[in-house]
Structure formats: C-alpha cells, structure tokens
Design a protein around this motif. Sequence first.
Motif, short mmCIF file in Angstrom:
data_model
loop_
_atom_site.label_atom_id
_atom_site.label_comp_id
_atom_site.label_asym_id
_atom_site.label_seq_id
_atom_site.Cartn_x
_atom_site.Cartn_y
_atom_site.Cartn_z
N ASP A 237 0.83 -1.21 0.00
CA ASP A 237 0.00 0.00 0.00
C ASP A 237 0.86 1.25 0.00
N ASN A 246 -4.32 2.98 -7.10
CA ASN A 246 -5.19 2.16 -6.26
C ASN A 246 -4.70 0.72 -6.38
N TYR A 248 -4.90 -3.42 -4.84
CA TYR A 248 -5.64 -4.42 -4.07
C TYR A 248 -4.94 -5.78 -4.26
N ARG A 249 -5.05 -6.58 -3.23
CA ARG A 249 -4.50 -7.94 -3.31
C ARG A 249 -5.65 -8.93 -3.24
N GLY A 250 -5.55 -9.97 -4.05
CA GLY A 250 -6.63 -10.96 -4.05
C GLY A 250 -6.20 -12.23 -4.74
N VAL A 259 -10.96 -9.71 -4.60
CA VAL A 259 -10.18 -9.06 -3.55
C VAL A 259 -10.90 -9.22 -2.21
N ALA A 260 -10.32 -8.62 -1.17
CA ALA A 260 -10.89 -8.74 0.17
C ALA A 260 -12.35 -8.30 0.17
N PHE A 276 -1.94 -9.12 -7.44
CA PHE A 276 -2.26 -7.72 -7.20
C PHE A 276 -3.06 -7.21 -8.39
N ILE A 321 -14.91 -1.63 -2.20
CA ILE A 321 -13.47 -1.39 -2.09
C ILE A 321 -13.26 0.11 -1.85
N GLU A 322 -12.20 0.46 -1.13
CA GLU A 322 -11.84 1.86 -0.98
C GLU A 322 -10.99 2.26 -2.18
N ALA A 323 -11.23 3.45 -2.71
CA ALA A 323 -10.53 3.88 -3.91
C ALA A 323 -10.42 5.39 -3.94
N THR A 352 -7.00 -1.49 -16.09
CA THR A 352 -6.72 -2.19 -14.83
C THR A 352 -5.61 -3.22 -15.06
#
Length: 357
Positions: A237, A246, A248-250, A259-260, A276, A321-323, A352
């Motif tokens: 992060d 932005n 994210y891991r998933g 993702v989470a 990622f 998701i937060e972005a 993406t």
Amino acid sequence: MDHEPVTGLDAQLIVRRAGGFQLDVRLTVAAGEVVALLGPNGAGKSTALRALAGLLPLSDGHITLDGRILDRPGDGVLVPPERRPIGVVFQDYLLFPHLSAVDNVAFGPRHHGQRTAEARATAAAWLDRVGLAAYARSKPRQLSGGQAQRVALARALAVEPSLLLLDEPLAALDARTRLETRAQLHRHLGDHPGATLLVTHDPLDALVLADRLIIVEDGVVVQEGDAAAITARPRTDYVAQLVGLNLYRGHADGHSITVAGGFTLTAADTVRGDAFVAFPPSALALYPNQPDGSPRNTWPATITGVQQHGDYLRIQLSGPIEAAADITPAAAVRLQLSPGQPVWAAVKATETRAYPA
C-alpha cells in the motif's frame, strides 16, 4: 535481483534495537550509481544511514566498501566513522557556524592530512564547482538554504569519498529552492565517481535523482528496482500511494481477481493464483447513477473526502473497495460532489493491471 558490484558498497545491515525494532536490509550500490532508500517514517532509513556512517554499530551482517570491510561483528571488525571513506550530507547540513564556507569545506581535506593552504585550495575549487566561489568567506548564517545545502555537498565531496550518503538533502528547502537545488544536485551526483545512497521519503527526489530505488518498510526491503518497474507493479500500500495507484491484493482466475470482501475486478491481464490488481485514480470515472452499457467494473460508492490534487480534485471513496478518483473541478461541479454523497464508480478493464503477488 542481486547486484554484486566490483567496486562500491556491499552491505547486509542487521541492527537490533531496544523495544523490538530490527533492521535487516541488504544494500548494494555500484561505483557511479545513485540508489534511493525510500520508506515511511520509522521504516529504518535513518538507522541504515547511521550504520553505514559508523555512528551505529551493526548487531550482525557486514559493511564492505570497495572490498574493504568496515563493520563485521562476527569478526570483531569496526572501523570508526572518521576512518571510513564516506561523505555525509545531513538533513540540517550541520555546517560549523563559526567557520566560513571555504573553511567548512576545507575541514575534511585537512583532517585527511592536507596542509591548510592545500586544503583551502581544494575547498575553493569545490565551491567553484557548486557555483559558490563568491561566498567563500560567508558564514553559514549568511547563506540561503540552497547555498548551505551546496556547501554541505561540497564538504562531503571534497574528501573524494567512495560512498556519499545523503540524508533527506532537500527536505529543509522551500518548494522553489528545492526545484533548483534538485537539478543542481542531479548534475553533481552524475559527476561523482563513487557510490551514492540517497535516504528520502520524497518520491520525486528519488525518481529524479536515483538510478534505482529500494523501498523499506518495518526494517525490511519490500521492493527494489528502477522507477519504471516499481511504478508499474507496486507491491505494498505504501508503494502504491507513493506512485499514485489504487492497489488491491486478491486471488486471480484468468481475467477476474477477487479481492478482500469478495468483490471482483476484471483486468485485461491474465493471472492465476495470488495477485495484485491496480489502476490509477485518473482511470476511475464517477456517475450519479448506474451507467448504461457500463464497463466491466462498476460499483456503488460513497464519497468520504474531496481534496485538491494538482489541477484535479482527488475524490476518496468507500464501498465494496476503498478507492481514489481524480476528476476535473468542472466534473465535480457538474456532479455536485460532496462528502457523504452516493455515486457509481467505474473503471475499464483495459485500464486495470493485474500481476502475480
């Protein structure tokens, strides 16, 4: 990637401190190379610099410079700071207030055995190289911040160090002076034949001045490479925020990455397993309602913050998701954006990026 320079710095810095913090960082810097050590506050950057300078002994590991061992606890070797071929520019420069600029710069050569006249001639030549020949007799209090920084740099380089250490060298300067001094520093570092390690938290300083970046968090290296490699594929992060993505891991199954929280993003890349997924804030579009014929990635979100970000507004979003999204002020007015407002967020799969974790 392992770097094994024939000349330059080769170090394994292991420092155990009271309170549980431990530094365990592998560093190599070739002669003529500029490496930036980046990380958040408390990551261990200053500890690494102090260990290299000889101000903090290693608990384990080694420091070797041009083939000479400077610190290796296992063999009882510890070369004191004044006998290390290292020049240091500290964040606050630490010029001797009672000495003129030329005598500040001459201090190192005199300490290394030059006679006073010879040392002052060496210092005068260095002041000329950094564009301060006219300020040779000035005391530090008579110098601007940028001038003091250049005197400190000249003082560090006047001893022809095998390793130059720069500790946040531009942090004390205002924005305009910083821009000018950064350009000058870039030129001087390009002329330095030895290894250079730049310790900083400023990504712009690192990107402009360094050939290679080493990112440290919680006392360990989390990512290493040139600017292009790190900005293309951040792995934490902190690094994502550093390069403005932005992240994210998933878990990936082809083009889909879950993702989470169970939210799934679609990317153009094909990845399987732990992965990622990242996209820039500029790729994220906002709509007042769910868009028709929408891109593959759409979701409802709530605005949690609005800040000026250069020529754009950075919109912080919560939701599945937060972005962060970057939009023009005109678009913000058109959408009547304000904290607490619900919106729809969308990003094209082609914008993406996905890559293995």
